[in-house]
Write a protein that holds these residues in place. Structure first.
Motif, PDB file in Angstrom:
ATOM      1  N   HIS A  20       0.891  -1.158  -0.051  1.00  0.00           N
ATOM      2  CA  HIS A  20      -0.034  -0.028   0.032  1.00  0.00           C
ATOM      3  C   HIS A  20       0.806   1.327  -0.020  1.00  0.00           C
ATOM      4  O   HIS A  20       1.830   1.365   1.028  1.00  0.00           O
ATOM      5  N   GLY A  21       0.690   2.040  -0.877  1.00  0.00           N
ATOM      6  CA  GLY A  21       1.500   3.401  -1.043  1.00  0.00           C
ATOM      7  C   GLY A  21       0.681   4.466  -1.902  1.00  0.00           C
ATOM      8  O   GLY A  21      -0.396   3.836  -2.504  1.00  0.00           O
ATOM      9  N   THR A  22       0.945   5.579  -1.816  1.00  0.00           N
ATOM     10  CA  THR A  22       0.291   6.660  -2.748  1.00  0.00           C
ATOM     11  C   THR A  22       1.343   6.914  -3.864  1.00  0.00           C
ATOM     12  O   THR A  22       2.666   7.069  -3.466  1.00  0.00           O
ATOM     13  N   PHE A  23       0.659   7.323  -4.861  1.00  0.00           N
ATOM     14  CA  PHE A  23       1.625   7.725  -6.152  1.00  0.00           C
ATOM     15  C   PHE A  23       0.883   8.455  -7.031  1.00  0.00           C
ATOM     16  O   PHE A  23      -0.415   8.638  -7.381  1.00  0.00           O
ATOM     17  N   SER A  24       1.452   9.839  -7.457  1.00  0.00           N
ATOM     18  CA  SER A  24       0.778  10.528  -8.622  1.00  0.00           C
ATOM     19  C   SER A  24       1.236   9.898  -9.799  1.00  0.00           C
ATOM     20  O   SER A  24       2.513  10.157 -10.414  1.00  0.00           O
ATOM     21  N   ILE A  33       3.195   7.800   2.703  1.00  0.00           N
ATOM     22  CA  ILE A  33       3.100   6.631   3.012  1.00  0.00           C
ATOM     23  C   ILE A  33       2.090   6.297   4.149  1.00  0.00           C
ATOM     24  O   ILE A  33       1.963   7.034   5.052  1.00  0.00           O
ATOM     25  N   PRO A  34       0.917   5.275   3.454  1.00  0.00           N
ATOM     26  CA  PRO A  34      -0.138   5.394   4.505  1.00  0.00           C
ATOM     27  C   PRO A  34       0.118   4.631   5.706  1.00  0.00           C
ATOM     28  O   PRO A  34       1.056   3.820   5.956  1.00  0.00           O
ATOM     29  N   LYS A  35      -0.927   4.890   6.706  1.00  0.00           N
ATOM     30  CA  LYS A  35      -0.643   4.152   7.970  1.00  0.00           C
ATOM     31  C   LYS A  35      -1.668   3.018   7.929  1.00  0.00           C
ATOM     32  O   LYS A  35      -2.994   3.160   7.579  1.00  0.00           O
ATOM     33  N   LEU A  36      -1.070   1.954   8.179  1.00  0.00           N
ATOM     34  CA  LEU A  36      -1.962   0.660   7.966  1.00  0.00           C
ATOM     35  C   LEU A  36      -2.204   0.166   9.374  1.00  0.00           C
ATOM     36  O   LEU A  36      -1.443   0.154  10.228  1.00  0.00           O
ATOM     37  N   SER A  37      -3.390  -0.732   9.530  1.00  0.00           N
ATOM     38  CA  SER A  37      -3.635  -1.386  10.485  1.00  0.00           C
ATOM     39  C   SER A  37      -4.317  -2.733   9.988  1.00  0.00           C
ATOM     40  O   SER A  37      -4.978  -2.583   9.057  1.00  0.00           O
ATOM     41  N   LEU A  38      -4.452  -3.619  11.124  1.00  0.00           N
ATOM     42  CA  LEU A  38      -5.239  -4.896  10.513  1.00  0.00           C
ATOM     43  C   LEU A  38      -6.647  -4.885  11.038  1.00  0.00           C
ATOM     44  O   LEU A  38      -7.074  -4.291  12.065  1.00  0.00           O
ATOM     45  N   GLY A  39      -7.727  -4.794  10.056  1.00  0.00           N
ATOM     46  CA  GLY A  39      -8.933  -4.819  10.267  1.00  0.00           C
ATOM     47  C   GLY A  39      -9.610  -6.208  10.678  1.00  0.00           C
ATOM     48  O   GLY A  39      -9.591  -6.239  11.934  1.00  0.00           O
ATOM     49  N   TYR A  65      10.695   4.919  -9.105  1.00  0.00           N
ATOM     50  CA  TYR A  65      10.608   4.558  -7.700  1.00  0.00           C
ATOM     51  C   TYR A  65       9.660   4.723  -6.631  1.00  0.00           C
ATOM     52  O   TYR A  65       9.025   5.848  -6.764  1.00  0.00           O
ATOM     53  N   MET A  66       9.021   3.684  -5.790  1.00  0.00           N
ATOM     54  CA  MET A  66       8.081   4.174  -4.952  1.00  0.00           C
ATOM     55  C   MET A  66       8.271   3.463  -3.664  1.00  0.00           C
ATOM     56  O   MET A  66       8.541   2.505  -3.765  1.00  0.00           O
ATOM     57  N   ARG A  67       7.793   3.960  -2.523  1.00  0.00           N
ATOM     58  CA  ARG A  67       7.942   3.585  -1.232  1.00  0.00           C
ATOM     59  C   ARG A  67       6.394   3.335  -0.556  1.00  0.00           C
ATOM     60  O   ARG A  67       5.461   3.912  -1.213  1.00  0.00           O
ATOM     61  N   GLY A  68       6.524   2.211   0.073  1.00  0.00           N
ATOM     62  CA  GLY A  68       5.126   2.018   0.764  1.00  0.00           C
ATOM     63  C   GLY A  68       5.382   0.922   1.773  1.00  0.00           C
ATOM     64  O   GLY A  68       6.300   0.999   2.296  1.00  0.00           O
ATOM     65  N   THR A  69       3.986   0.550   2.015  1.00  0.00           N
ATOM     66  CA  THR A  69       4.075  -0.670   3.268  1.00  0.00           C
ATOM     67  C   THR A  69       3.683  -1.899   2.656  1.00  0.00           C
ATOM     68  O   THR A  69       2.659  -1.958   2.198  1.00  0.00           O
ATOM     69  N   GLY A  70       4.616  -2.720   2.811  1.00  0.00           N
ATOM     70  CA  GLY A  70       4.330  -4.311   2.510  1.00  0.00           C
ATOM     71  C   GLY A  70       3.455  -4.804   3.360  1.00  0.00           C
ATOM     72  O   GLY A  70       3.616  -4.437   4.570  1.00  0.00           O
ATOM     73  N   TYR A  89      -6.298   1.166   5.986  1.00  0.00           N
ATOM     74  CA  TYR A  89      -5.440   2.375   5.735  1.00  0.00           C
ATOM     75  C   TYR A  89      -5.854   3.594   5.668  1.00  0.00           C
ATOM     76  O   TYR A  89      -6.852   3.848   4.958  1.00  0.00           O
ATOM     77  N   GLN A  90      -5.107   4.725   6.050  1.00  0.00           N
ATOM     78  CA  GLN A  90      -5.465   6.112   6.085  1.00  0.00           C
ATOM     79  C   GLN A  90      -4.179   6.724   5.322  1.00  0.00           C
ATOM     80  O   GLN A  90      -3.003   6.377   5.545  1.00  0.00           O
TER      81      GLN A  90
END
Length: 112
Positions: A20-24, A33-39, A65-70, A89-90
């Protein structure tokens, strides 16, 4: 409602199942980078999150190149069969946005 991402994983191993990441696509640059939590938690394994990065493999910004949370999933020892979970995620829709965007993604796992 979005379709769950379906992933096959090997038994007894931690496996990367998504990012999960954001990209233009207008500027070919990464966003916050989004903040993730387990639903919804998996019944037969464990989910962990780790920072990841890499080059896009397709689309108009291929090679950027893109950064995110795996998202990584590890089934319980000896388990084989189906499992599922969701990740919430938010993120700021754009840098400096006044409010956060909230969404979720469901995963359907087949442990082989």
């Amino acid at each position: 409602m979005a379709t769950a991402k379906q992933v096959k994983v090997p038994a007894n191993k931690t496996t990367y199942v998504g990012v999960h990441g954001t990209f233009s696509s207008d500027t070919c640059s990464g966003g916050t980078i989004p903040k993730l939590s387990l639903g919804r938690k998996p019944k037969h394994g464990k989910v962990t999150f780790k920072p990841v990065g890499g080059k896009l493999s397709e689309g108009p910004c291929k090679g950027s190149y893109m950064r995110g949370t795996g998202v990584f999933y590890r089934p319980n020892s000896g388990y084989r069969g189906s499992d599922s979970f969701s990740v919430e995620y938010q993120y700021n829709y754009f840098e400096g946005a006044a409010k956060l965007t909230h969404t979720s993604r469901s995963y359907r796992i087949e442990v082989q």
